[in-house]
Structures are given as structure tokens and as C-alpha cells.
Design an enzyme around this catalytic site. Structure first.
Site, PDB file in Angstrom:
ATOM      1  N   CYS A 183       0.844  -1.188   0.000  1.00 29.42           N
ATOM      2  CA  CYS A 183       0.000   0.000   0.000  1.00 29.42           C
ATOM      3  C   CYS A 183       0.883   1.244   0.000  1.00 29.42           C
ATOM      4  O   CYS A 183       1.773   1.380   0.844  1.00 29.42           O
ATOM      5  CB  CYS A 183      -0.897  -0.023   1.241  1.00 29.42           C
ATOM      6  SG  CYS A 183      -1.640   1.556   1.664  1.00 29.42           S
ATOM      7  N   GLU A 184       0.653   2.135  -0.930  1.00 26.45           N
ATOM      8  CA  GLU A 184       1.501   3.316  -1.010  1.00 26.45           C
ATOM      9  C   GLU A 184       1.233   4.329   0.103  1.00 26.45           C
ATOM     10  O   GLU A 184       2.016   5.255   0.290  1.00 26.45           O
ATOM     11  CB  GLU A 184       1.387   3.990  -2.376  1.00 26.45           C
ATOM     12  CG  GLU A 184       0.091   4.685  -2.655  1.00 26.45           C
ATOM     13  CD  GLU A 184       0.051   5.335  -4.027  1.00 26.45           C
ATOM     14  OE1 GLU A 184      -0.634   6.354  -4.155  1.00 26.45           O
ATOM     15  OE2 GLU A 184       0.685   4.827  -4.977  1.00 26.45           O
ATOM     16  N   HIS A 185       0.165   4.168   0.836  1.00 22.37           N
ATOM     17  CA  HIS A 185      -0.149   5.112   1.910  1.00 22.37           C
ATOM     18  C   HIS A 185       0.503   4.750   3.236  1.00 22.37           C
ATOM     19  O   HIS A 185       0.813   5.634   4.031  1.00 22.37           O
ATOM     20  CB  HIS A 185      -1.663   5.215   2.096  1.00 22.37           C
ATOM     21  CG  HIS A 185      -2.356   5.673   0.861  1.00 22.37           C
ATOM     22  ND1 HIS A 185      -3.449   5.011   0.336  1.00 22.37           N
ATOM     23  CD2 HIS A 185      -2.094   6.690   0.017  1.00 22.37           C
ATOM     24  CE1 HIS A 185      -3.836   5.619  -0.770  1.00 22.37           C
ATOM     25  NE2 HIS A 185      -3.041   6.640  -0.989  1.00 22.37           N
ATOM     26  N   HIS A 186       0.688   3.435   3.494  1.00 20.88           N
ATOM     27  CA  HIS A 186       1.251   2.996   4.774  1.00 20.88           C
ATOM     28  C   HIS A 186       2.486   2.119   4.616  1.00 20.88           C
ATOM     29  O   HIS A 186       3.110   1.749   5.602  1.00 20.88           O
ATOM     30  CB  HIS A 186       0.193   2.221   5.580  1.00 20.88           C
ATOM     31  CG  HIS A 186      -1.029   3.014   5.859  1.00 20.88           C
ATOM     32  ND1 HIS A 186      -2.156   2.956   5.077  1.00 20.88           N
ATOM     33  CD2 HIS A 186      -1.299   3.917   6.842  1.00 20.88           C
ATOM     34  CE1 HIS A 186      -3.070   3.776   5.550  1.00 20.88           C
ATOM     35  NE2 HIS A 186      -2.579   4.378   6.618  1.00 20.88           N
ATOM     36  N   GLN A 243      -4.895  -0.442  -4.948  1.00 21.31           N
ATOM     37  CA  GLN A 243      -5.497  -1.562  -5.677  1.00 21.31           C
ATOM     38  C   GLN A 243      -6.264  -1.092  -6.907  1.00 21.31           C
ATOM     39  O   GLN A 243      -6.246  -1.754  -7.943  1.00 21.31           O
ATOM     40  CB  GLN A 243      -6.397  -2.353  -4.734  1.00 21.31           C
ATOM     41  CG  GLN A 243      -6.967  -3.609  -5.363  1.00 21.31           C
ATOM     42  CD  GLN A 243      -7.719  -4.461  -4.373  1.00 21.31           C
ATOM     43  OE1 GLN A 243      -7.350  -4.528  -3.193  1.00 21.31           O
ATOM     44  NE2 GLN A 243      -8.759  -5.121  -4.823  1.00 21.31           N
ATOM     45  N   HIS A 281      -5.912  -5.952   2.758  1.00 19.44           N
ATOM     46  CA  HIS A 281      -4.950  -4.883   3.015  1.00 19.44           C
ATOM     47  C   HIS A 281      -4.611  -4.858   4.500  1.00 19.44           C
ATOM     48  O   HIS A 281      -5.482  -4.598   5.336  1.00 19.44           O
ATOM     49  CB  HIS A 281      -5.536  -3.527   2.594  1.00 19.44           C
ATOM     50  CG  HIS A 281      -5.727  -3.412   1.118  1.00 19.44           C
ATOM     51  ND1 HIS A 281      -4.934  -2.598   0.347  1.00 19.44           N
ATOM     52  CD2 HIS A 281      -6.595  -4.023   0.277  1.00 19.44           C
ATOM     53  CE1 HIS A 281      -5.309  -2.706  -0.922  1.00 19.44           C
ATOM     54  NE2 HIS A 281      -6.320  -3.558  -0.983  1.00 19.44           N
ATOM     55  N   CYS A 285      -3.047  -2.715   6.048  1.00 23.11           N
ATOM     56  CA  CYS A 285      -3.221  -1.372   6.612  1.00 23.11           C
ATOM     57  C   CYS A 285      -4.647  -1.200   7.148  1.00 23.11           C
ATOM     58  O   CYS A 285      -4.911  -0.297   7.938  1.00 23.11           O
ATOM     59  CB  CYS A 285      -2.890  -0.288   5.588  1.00 23.11           C
ATOM     60  SG  CYS A 285      -3.868  -0.360   4.082  1.00 23.11           S
TER      61      CYS A 285
END
Length: 193
Positions: free
Chosen positions: A82-85, A123, A151, A153
Site C-alpha cells: 500500500c503506497e499510503h502505509h 489496488q 490490506h 493497513c
């Protein structure tokens, strides 16, 4: 056609390892124990591996028999971050197409999924990238991609919704415009259970 991943430009393993150690220490983790001493290096190598897809040859063949039914690879294992976490998400992809003039070596469906998954991702984008790339390379009558992933996250932190999965889809060409073809793809992919 040879598909070669973007070079891992600017990768500085030594700097990444130093920063990983600083990050872990800033979180209060004591790296002076025998079992944790090598963790920053292992962490760095793990992320490099996660972000580096393998190259492959896009093997296509003439569709000499004029095969015009759905080709579907189900349950392709997928792992990304995940690019956010920067936490992993894992699941399966179902990838299919309605052939045009060329057909694809079946293992390449899994290779394309891996190629786009080996980078920080969301995703939704991953699903569309796989479908768009196959559409551009094969020029089929239709392409369908469904990804079902968990996910971490969302399951290990935040709402901690253990067992929750996210389903995304991209349908192009006939698989989008023709309701019967769309339904066949979704049924065979197991989405309508």
C-alpha cells in the site's frame, strides 16, 4: 517483446539501511540485540525485493484458429505494498481477455500482474494498469481484471477489520459493453458467488 522493469535507479542500500535503523530506533526499538542487529539490512533488502519485478518476454502467438471465447486465468497470487502505509496487501487476481488476432502465453497473465504489483500501489490503479496494458499490447476484443485483496493497513491497524477484503474490477471492450460477456467473465472469475 522483452518487458524489462524500470531500473531501480537511485537505490542506495547503505543509506536505506542507515535510515531503516534510524527509523526503528526512533520507534524505541533496541537494535543492539543479536536478533535485531541485522534487521535494518534485512528490512532494506525485503523492500528492494518487493519493489523489483522480474523481467519477462511477452510471448504472443497468432490466433490461427480464430479462437473467440474467453481466456481466463483465475486465482493469480498477488502481493503488493500500500503506497499510503507501506504495509503489504495480498490476494488474488482474475485476468481474462477475448482474443483478437493474437493470443498470449498464459503465464504472461501472471507476469503482468506481478510487474505492476511490484511498487507502492493502490489496488484501484493496479487493476486498471493490468487491464490497460493487456489492452494496449494484445488489442483483444475485451479485457477483464478483478482483484480481491486483504490490506494489512486495514486489517492490522486502524479499524482492524480482520478478514475484510477489497474487490476491484476493470472491464474493457466487449467485456464492458456486452452484458452477456460481462456476466460470463464475472461468473467464471467467481465474483457472482
Amino acid at each position: 517483446m522483452r518487458v524489462v522493469p524500470d531500473p531501480v535507479d537511485g537505490v542506495d542500500l547503505a543509506a536505506a539501511e542507515r535510515h531503516a535503523a534510524g527509523f526503528l530506533r526512533a520507534l524505541g526499538i533496541d537494535l543492539d540485540t543479536e536478533s535485531l542487529r541485522g534487521t535494518p539490512g534485512r528490512m532494506t533488502r525485503a523492500y528492494v525485493e518487493l519493489f523489483t519485478p522480474r523481467s519477462f518476454d511477452l510471448t504472443t502467438f497468432p490466433n490461427e484458429e480464430g479462437y473467440d471465447e474467453l481466456v481466463l486465468a483465475r486465482g493469480i497470487p498477488i502481493r503488493s505494498v500500500c503506497e499510503h502505509h507501506l504495509l503489504p496487501f495480498v490476494g488474488v487476481a482474475h485476468v481474462g481477455y477475448l482474443p483478437g488476432e493474437r493470443i498470449l502465453g498464459l503465464s504472461k497473465l501472471a507476469r503482468v500482474v506481478e510487474y505492476f504489483a511490484c511498487r507502492p500501489q493502490v489496488q484501484e490503479r493496479l487493476t486498471k494498469q493490468v487491464a490497460d496494458w493487456l489492452d494496449e499490447q494484445l488489442r483483444p476484443k475485451g479485457v477483464g481484471v478483478v482483484i480481491d485483496a486483504e490490506h494489512t493497513c486495514m486489517t492490522l491497524r486502524g479499524v482492524r477489520a480482520a478478514g475484510a477484503t477489497t474487490l476491484t474490477s476493470t472491464l474493457l471492450g466487449t467485456l464492458r459493453s456486452d452484458p452477456r460477456s460481462r456476466q460470463e467473465f464475472l461468473d467464471l472469475a467467481g465474483v457472482n458467488r
